[in-house]
Design a protein around this motif. Structure first.
Motif, PDB file in Angstrom:
ATOM      1  N   ARG A   1      32.303  20.119  47.998  1.00  0.00           N
ATOM      2  CA  ARG A   1      32.633  19.950  49.211  1.00  0.00           C
ATOM      3  C   ARG A   1      33.985  18.774  49.606  1.00  0.00           C
ATOM      4  O   ARG A   1      34.163  18.681  50.801  1.00  0.00           O
ATOM      5  CB  ARG A   1      31.346  19.977  50.255  1.00  0.00           C
ATOM      6  CG  ARG A   1      30.394  21.162  50.321  1.00  0.00           C
ATOM      7  CD  ARG A   1      29.387  20.932  51.095  1.00  0.00           C
ATOM      8  NE  ARG A   1      28.219  22.053  50.936  1.00  0.00           N
ATOM      9  CZ  ARG A   1      28.543  23.430  51.706  1.00  0.00           C
ATOM     10  NH1 ARG A   1      29.526  23.511  52.382  1.00  0.00           N
ATOM     11  NH2 ARG A   1      27.879  24.442  51.489  1.00  0.00           N
ATOM     12  N   CYS A   2      33.776  17.874  48.640  1.00  0.00           N
ATOM     13  CA  CYS A   2      34.745  16.914  48.886  1.00  0.00           C
ATOM     14  C   CYS A   2      36.162  17.358  48.499  1.00  0.00           C
ATOM     15  O   CYS A   2      36.976  17.257  49.035  1.00  0.00           O
ATOM     16  CB  CYS A   2      34.527  15.828  47.766  1.00  0.00           C
ATOM     17  SG  CYS A   2      33.022  14.757  48.318  1.00  0.00           S
ATOM     18  N   LEU A   3      36.181  18.057  47.581  1.00  0.00           N
ATOM     19  CA  LEU A   3      37.438  19.221  47.563  1.00  0.00           C
ATOM     20  C   LEU A   3      37.764  20.000  48.271  1.00  0.00           C
ATOM     21  O   LEU A   3      39.002  20.145  48.739  1.00  0.00           O
ATOM     22  CB  LEU A   3      37.052  19.516  45.991  1.00  0.00           C
ATOM     23  CG  LEU A   3      38.238  20.248  45.084  1.00  0.00           C
ATOM     24  CD1 LEU A   3      38.969  19.005  44.695  1.00  0.00           C
ATOM     25  CD2 LEU A   3      37.628  20.849  43.867  1.00  0.00           C
TER      26      LEU A   3
ATOM     27  N   GLU B   1      32.389  11.717  55.040  1.00  0.00           N
ATOM     28  CA  GLU B   1      31.436  12.450  55.938  1.00  0.00           C
ATOM     29  C   GLU B   1      31.073  13.651  55.083  1.00  0.00           C
ATOM     30  O   GLU B   1      30.285  14.544  55.912  1.00  0.00           O
ATOM     31  CB  GLU B   1      32.193  12.970  57.075  1.00  0.00           C
ATOM     32  CG  GLU B   1      33.309  14.024  56.732  1.00  0.00           C
ATOM     33  CD  GLU B   1      34.659  13.430  56.162  1.00  0.00           C
ATOM     34  OE1 GLU B   1      35.593  13.883  56.408  1.00  0.00           O
ATOM     35  OE2 GLU B   1      34.903  12.335  55.701  1.00  0.00           O
ATOM     36  N   CYS B   2      30.863  13.466  53.842  1.00  0.00           N
ATOM     37  CA  CYS B   2      30.505  14.814  53.055  1.00  0.00           C
ATOM     38  C   CYS B   2      29.062  14.772  52.896  1.00  0.00           C
ATOM     39  O   CYS B   2      28.424  13.654  52.766  1.00  0.00           O
ATOM     40  CB  CYS B   2      31.310  14.877  51.718  1.00  0.00           C
ATOM     41  SG  CYS B   2      30.696  16.675  50.597  1.00  0.00           S
ATOM     42  N   ALA B   3      28.518  15.980  52.497  1.00  0.00           N
ATOM     43  CA  ALA B   3      27.077  16.197  52.294  1.00  0.00           C
ATOM     44  C   ALA B   3      26.410  15.232  51.126  1.00  0.00           C
ATOM     45  O   ALA B   3      25.491  14.635  50.984  1.00  0.00           O
ATOM     46  CB  ALA B   3      26.685  17.581  52.098  1.00  0.00           C
ATOM     47  N   CYS B   4      27.390  15.161  50.073  1.00  0.00           N
ATOM     48  CA  CYS B   4      27.114  14.270  48.961  1.00  0.00           C
ATOM     49  C   CYS B   4      26.838  12.751  49.279  1.00  0.00           C
ATOM     50  O   CYS B   4      26.250  12.054  48.531  1.00  0.00           O
ATOM     51  CB  CYS B   4      28.047  14.541  47.745  1.00  0.00           C
ATOM     52  SG  CYS B   4      29.743  13.849  48.072  1.00  0.00           S
ATOM     53  N   ARG B   5      27.515  12.338  50.400  1.00  0.00           N
ATOM     54  CA  ARG B   5      27.111  11.041  51.033  1.00  0.00           C
ATOM     55  C   ARG B   5      25.936  10.898  51.753  1.00  0.00           C
ATOM     56  O   ARG B   5      25.844   9.795  52.408  1.00  0.00           O
ATOM     57  CB  ARG B   5      28.405  10.564  51.650  1.00  0.00           C
ATOM     58  CG  ARG B   5      29.542  10.751  50.778  1.00  0.00           C
ATOM     59  CD  ARG B   5      29.888  10.149  49.370  1.00  0.00           C
ATOM     60  NE  ARG B   5      29.789   8.821  49.506  1.00  0.00           N
ATOM     61  CZ  ARG B   5      29.959   7.986  48.416  1.00  0.00           C
ATOM     62  NH1 ARG B   5      29.623   8.520  47.241  1.00  0.00           N
ATOM     63  NH2 ARG B   5      30.181   6.654  48.839  1.00  0.00           N
TER      64      ARG B   5
END
Ligand code: ZN
Length: 225
Positions: free
Chosen positions: A144-146, A212-216
Motif C-alpha cells: 500500500r506504500c507502492l 499515512e499507510c496502514a503499515c505505519r
C-alpha cells in the motif's frame, strides 16, 4: 525421486498459490532441502500452463495441484483458497509467507494479513514481460506504500493479460532470494526488485514507507484491521 525427509530444514513457509510463480518457488525450495512448506492452491493443473508451472507433468492435467504436490513431494498441500475468513489462522506463526497469487485482491489481502500478524511476506507479481518482488516486513514499507488501493478488477493485468513464461521464472528466482534472506535472518527490507524481460533488464528501487499507510499503524478502511 528420493525419499522425502520430513525434518524441517528451515522455518515454516506458507506458499499461497502453486501456479506460475509458486510452482518454481516450491521446486527451488525443495531443491534447497526445505521441507516445512505449506502450500495452498484450490485449482487443478491446466495443460496451457504446464510450460511455466514446472512442478507438474502432462499426466497431472485435470488433477488438483494440492493432491499432486502431496503425493509427489510429501508436502503439506491443501486444496483451499486463503481468504479473509481463514487467512489469519493460516498465517499465524509462520516464519515467512510467499505470495504466488495471480490477482490484486488476494495480494492486498495477504499484505494486510501479514502486517497484522507480524509475519514477513514476499510479494511477487508478473504480467506480460515484467514482474516485481517486494519483501514486506512489519512496519513497512508495504504494497500500500507502492499503491494505496488495489487497481480495479477490470484492469487486473496479472490475471487477464497473460504472462511470458520466462518472466515468471526470473521473478520466482528473485522471490526465492528474498525468502532465503528471511530464512537467514537478514532484517533489511524496502527494495522493489523488478524484472523486464522485454529489455533483458533487472533493476532495484528503494521504497520508502508512506507516513499515512496502514503499515505505519494506520487502520485500513474496510480492510483488515
Ligand atoms: Zn505501507
Amino acid at each position: 525421486m528420493s525419499e522425502v525427509v520430513r525434518e524441517p530444514a528451515c522455518g515454516g513457509i506458507l506458499i499461497v498459490g502453486a501456479g506460475g510463480l509458486g510452482a518454481p518457488v516450491v521446486r527451488m525450495l525443495l531443491d534447497a532441502d526445505a521441507r516445512d512448506l505449506t502450500v495452498l492452491d484450490p485449482d487443478t493443473v491446466a495443460l496451457e500452463n504446464l510450460h511455466r508451472q514446472i512442478l507438474y507433468t502432462d499426466a497431472d492435467v485435470g488433477r488438483g495441484k494440492a493432491q499432486v504436490l502431496a503425493e509427489r513431494f510429501g508436502l503439506d498441500a491443501r486444496p483451499i483458497r486463503l481468504d479473509a475468513g481463514n487467512g489469519a489462522e493460516l498465517i499465524a506463526g509462520r516464519d515467512c509467507v510467499f505470495d504466488g497469487t495471480d490477482n490484486f485482491a488476494d495480494k492486498y489481502l495477504l499484505n494486510d494479513l501479514c502486517l497484522a500478524a507480524g509475519v514477513p511476506l514476499v510479494h511477487a507479481g508478473a504480467a506480460q514481460f515484467r514482474g516485481q518482488v517486494l519483501l514486506i516486513r512489519p512496519g513497512g514499507p508495504c504494497l500500500r506504500c507502492l499503491l494505496p488501493e488495489p487497481p480495479d478488477a477490470a484492469t487486473d493485468e496479472c490475471r487477464w493479460t497473460g504472462v511470458f513464461g520466462p518472466a515468471v521464472g526470473v521473478v520466482a528466482a528473485l522471490a526465492l532470494g528474498e525468502i532465503l534472506r528471511v530464512r537467514a535472518g537478514d532484517e533489511t527490507s524496502g527494495a522493489v526488485l523488478m524484472a523486464d524481460l522485454a529489455n533483458g533488464r533487472l533493476s532495484r528501487a528503494r521504497l520508502e514507507p508512506r507516513p499515512e499507510c496502514a503499515c505505519r499503524g494506520i487502520p485500513i478502511s474496510g480492510g483488515v484491521s
